[in-house]
Design an enzyme around this catalytic site. Sequence first.
Site, short mmCIF file in Angstrom:
data_model
loop_
_atom_site.label_atom_id
_atom_site.label_comp_id
_atom_site.label_asym_id
_atom_site.label_seq_id
_atom_site.Cartn_x
_atom_site.Cartn_y
_atom_site.Cartn_z
N LYS A 23 0.84 -1.22 0.00
CA LYS A 23 0.00 0.00 0.00
C LYS A 23 0.86 1.25 0.00
O LYS A 23 0.61 2.19 -0.76
CB LYS A 23 -0.90 0.00 1.24
CG LYS A 23 -1.55 1.34 1.53
CD LYS A 23 -2.35 1.34 2.80
CE LYS A 23 -1.57 1.58 4.07
NZ LYS A 23 -1.27 2.98 4.40
N ASN A 24 1.87 1.28 0.87
CA ASN A 24 2.64 2.51 1.03
C ASN A 24 3.60 2.77 -0.12
O ASN A 24 4.30 3.78 -0.14
CB ASN A 24 3.37 2.51 2.38
CG ASN A 24 2.38 2.69 3.52
OD1 ASN A 24 1.23 3.07 3.29
ND2 ASN A 24 2.80 2.41 4.74
N ARG A 92 -3.80 10.02 4.61
CA ARG A 92 -2.59 10.82 4.73
C ARG A 92 -1.93 11.03 3.36
O ARG A 92 -1.41 12.10 3.06
CB ARG A 92 -1.64 10.07 5.67
CG ARG A 92 -0.26 10.63 5.81
CD ARG A 92 -0.24 11.83 6.69
NE ARG A 92 1.10 12.35 6.83
CZ ARG A 92 1.41 13.41 7.52
NH1 ARG A 92 0.48 14.09 8.15
NH2 ARG A 92 2.64 13.83 7.60
N CYS A 116 -4.56 7.61 9.74
CA CYS A 116 -4.72 6.98 11.05
C CYS A 116 -4.32 7.93 12.16
O CYS A 116 -3.35 8.67 12.05
CB CYS A 116 -3.87 5.70 11.10
SG CYS A 116 -4.64 4.32 10.25
N ARG A 121 0.95 14.26 13.33
CA ARG A 121 1.18 14.11 11.89
C ARG A 121 0.98 15.41 11.10
O ARG A 121 0.16 15.47 10.17
CB ARG A 121 0.30 13.00 11.31
CG ARG A 121 0.44 11.68 12.05
CD ARG A 121 -0.29 10.56 11.38
NE ARG A 121 0.46 9.98 10.27
CZ ARG A 121 0.00 9.04 9.47
NH1 ARG A 121 -1.22 8.57 9.62
NH2 ARG A 121 0.74 8.56 8.50
N PRO A 122 1.73 16.46 11.43
CA PRO A 122 1.62 17.68 10.63
C PRO A 122 2.22 17.49 9.23
O PRO A 122 2.86 16.46 8.97
CB PRO A 122 2.45 18.70 11.43
CG PRO A 122 3.42 17.87 12.21
CD PRO A 122 2.75 16.54 12.48
N ASP A 124 4.03 20.18 7.85
CA ASP A 124 4.87 21.37 7.72
C ASP A 124 6.16 21.12 6.93
O ASP A 124 6.61 21.99 6.18
CB ASP A 124 5.20 21.95 9.12
CG ASP A 124 5.72 20.91 10.10
OD1 ASP A 124 5.49 19.69 9.87
OD2 ASP A 124 6.37 21.29 11.09
N ASP A 306 5.12 0.83 12.05
CA ASP A 306 3.88 0.12 11.67
C ASP A 306 3.87 -1.32 12.21
O ASP A 306 2.80 -1.91 12.39
CB ASP A 306 3.72 0.07 10.15
CG ASP A 306 3.39 1.44 9.58
OD1 ASP A 306 2.96 2.32 10.34
OD2 ASP A 306 3.57 1.62 8.36
N VAL A 328 8.65 7.20 16.49
CA VAL A 328 8.16 7.90 15.29
C VAL A 328 6.85 8.62 15.59
O VAL A 328 6.69 9.80 15.27
CB VAL A 328 8.01 6.92 14.11
CG1 VAL A 328 7.54 7.66 12.86
CG2 VAL A 328 9.32 6.20 13.85
N ARG A 402 -8.15 -0.51 5.05
CA ARG A 402 -7.30 0.50 4.40
C ARG A 402 -6.00 -0.12 3.92
O ARG A 402 -5.42 0.34 2.94
CB ARG A 402 -6.98 1.62 5.39
CG ARG A 402 -8.20 2.32 5.92
CD ARG A 402 -7.80 3.42 6.81
NE ARG A 402 -6.94 4.31 6.03
CZ ARG A 402 -6.58 5.50 6.40
NH1 ARG A 402 -6.98 5.96 7.55
NH2 ARG A 402 -5.82 6.24 5.64
C1 EPZ Z 1 4.31 6.90 6.25
O1 EPZ Z 1 3.54 7.94 6.87
C2 EPZ Z 1 3.39 5.72 6.15
N1 EPZ Z 1 2.23 6.08 5.35
C3 EPZ Z 1 2.97 5.26 7.54
O2 EPZ Z 1 2.23 4.07 7.42
C4 EPZ Z 1 4.23 4.96 8.36
O3 EPZ Z 1 3.85 4.66 9.69
C5 EPZ Z 1 5.17 6.17 8.36
O4 EPZ Z 1 5.46 6.58 7.00
C6 EPZ Z 1 6.50 5.90 9.06
O5 EPZ Z 1 7.14 4.82 8.46
C7 EPZ Z 1 2.29 6.08 4.03
O6 EPZ Z 1 3.31 5.78 3.42
C8 EPZ Z 1 1.05 6.43 3.29
P1 EPZ Z 1 6.38 10.31 8.24
P2 EPZ Z 1 4.06 9.44 6.85
O7 EPZ Z 1 6.21 11.57 7.50
O8 EPZ Z 1 4.79 9.68 5.59
C9 EPZ Z 1 6.71 13.78 11.57
C10 EPZ Z 1 0.36 2.66 7.69
O9 EPZ Z 1 -0.17 2.09 8.69
N2 EPZ Z 1 6.45 14.77 10.50
O10 EPZ Z 1 7.58 9.49 7.96
O11 EPZ Z 1 2.91 10.27 7.20
C11 EPZ Z 1 5.47 12.92 11.87
O12 EPZ Z 1 4.56 13.58 12.71
C12 EPZ Z 1 0.82 4.10 7.79
O13 EPZ Z 1 0.48 2.10 6.61
C13 EPZ Z 1 6.36 16.11 10.81
O14 EPZ Z 1 6.53 16.52 11.96
O15 EPZ Z 1 5.08 9.41 8.08
C14 EPZ Z 1 6.08 11.68 12.46
O16 EPZ Z 1 6.31 11.89 13.82
C15 EPZ Z 1 0.53 4.70 9.12
N3 EPZ Z 1 6.08 17.01 9.80
C16 EPZ Z 1 7.41 11.57 11.73
O17 EPZ Z 1 7.66 12.84 11.14
C17 EPZ Z 1 5.91 16.58 8.51
O18 EPZ Z 1 5.65 17.44 7.64
C18 EPZ Z 1 7.46 10.51 10.63
O19 EPZ Z 1 6.30 10.66 9.80
C19 EPZ Z 1 6.01 15.23 8.22
C20 EPZ Z 1 6.28 14.33 9.23
#
Ligand code: EPZ
Length: 428
Positions: A23-24, A92, A116, A121-122, A124, A306, A328, A402
């Site tokens: 999916k991802n 997301r 989720c 999850r901002p 920014d 995950d 994370v 999902r």
């Molecule tokens: C991806 O989410 C995956 N989703 C998530 O899988 C997965 O848990 C995550 O990566 C971590 O491996 C998809 O690929 C669609 P991140 P993503 O940006 O990209 C912070 C599942 O169950 N952050 O790597 O949203 C954030 O808050 C899902 O399949 C900011 O602060 O995750 C987090 O603490 C759930 N600002 C950290 O970074 C931002 O602009 C990592 O989030 C972006 C992120």
Amino acid sequence: MGGTIVVRGGRPLYGTAQVPAAKNSVLPLLAASLLCAGPVRLRGVPRLSDVESCLALLRAAGCAAGWDGGDVVVSGRAACCRLPAGETARLRASVLFAAPLLAKLGRAETALPGGCRIGARPVDWHLAALERMGARVEQAAQRLLLTAPAGLHGAEIRLPGPSVGATETVLLAGCAARGQTRLQGAAMEPEIVDLARFLNQCGGCVRGAGTAEIVIEGGRPLHGTAYDPMPDRICASTLACAAAAARGWVTVAGCAPGLYAPVLDILEQAGCRVLRSAQSATVGCAGGLRGAGRLVTGGYPALATDAAPLVAAALLTARGQTVIEDRVFEARFGCAGGFAALGAAVRTMRGGRELWIEGAGARPLHGAQMAAGDLRGGAALVVAALAAEGESRIAGCGYIDRGYPALEQMLARLGARICREMPPEAPD
Ligand code: EPZ
């Protein structure tokens, strides 16, 4: 689908399960298809509600997007820069559609993405990266307006943390931008490598994916292609953890064990037999398991966030303690209440960052009524229920749909007593 998954636990699992495409990986590839001039065919895509949501976003943008058997085909050019708020709020990955629309149309109107509830999850870092590449960002309530009338240009970007999604945004924007983009502090997840491989197969030039520094030569026209997305390492982890929780002997086929090595290593240290080959892993578990001590999640190649609730579900009946710290997301362990309902001795600590499991050992879990609150937590409740005596009911399975194409059928084929109950349809 949604509805309630009903499990009668206590039966070991045997057989081989095929891992579907990730999916991802599929979701960013669908966003990337907006950059391609010709049709894109993604082969062997699982029927997931998140995939359906992305197809709806592509259609809203003016493309033709739909199923051809097990493949997804996207064609036509983006013509509309406004994405519907309802659909964007569902997942997301909708934030990944902003950069391609901005690059193609000079404007993207979207809403803050949903997804989720596992943390704040901002977005920014996505927005700051796009601003460095020439975008103007306006945010009002839940709406986002991005404009780049003069187009996007390459830039030097350093991410504050290794965000998977923000790295994908930079890859998508960088391919469409004029000149070179150098990204430092990039996420190194295999799904990033898969996206880069896809973009390069379409005529792009992305180097260094899978490392912390990625260089993108932008402005090359991208053409369509046919592509096989990588296997779903979290689905593979789910099946491996299910084998450990329920006991039995399960071959997880079609996914290189190295893609989820920490999960297999933890299960092995806890007392499972694990046999690894190039594209499959067999997990065997006959007797009791040992607690795994202290585990910590992180960016690839560390234990995936995950996978954390799934590993926890497998170790609820182990003898001895397991503590999992999620570095994370702040609220990864919403499934703890469901674990406790099954009789497991669990508690969350440090504001929800840590899950403590005092392994049940010889004390069996018992069936319970639970509700999925997020995708992986919901799947973890199903995995845990496989180890419980008696009937368990997991409501709210829309979350599980999902990311898993009919999880209950996958487990039923391995011998689990599991089915899904749907609420009665309302009369017309
Ligand atoms: C991806 O989410 C995956 N989703 C998530 O899988 C997965 O848990 C995550 O990566 C971590 O491996 C998809 O690929 C669609 P991140 P993503 O940006 O990209 C912070 C599942 O169950 N952050 O790597 O949203 C954030 O808050 C899902 O399949 C900011 O602060 O995750 C987090 O603490 C759930 N600002 C950290 O970074 C931002 O602009 C990592 O989030 C972006 C992120």
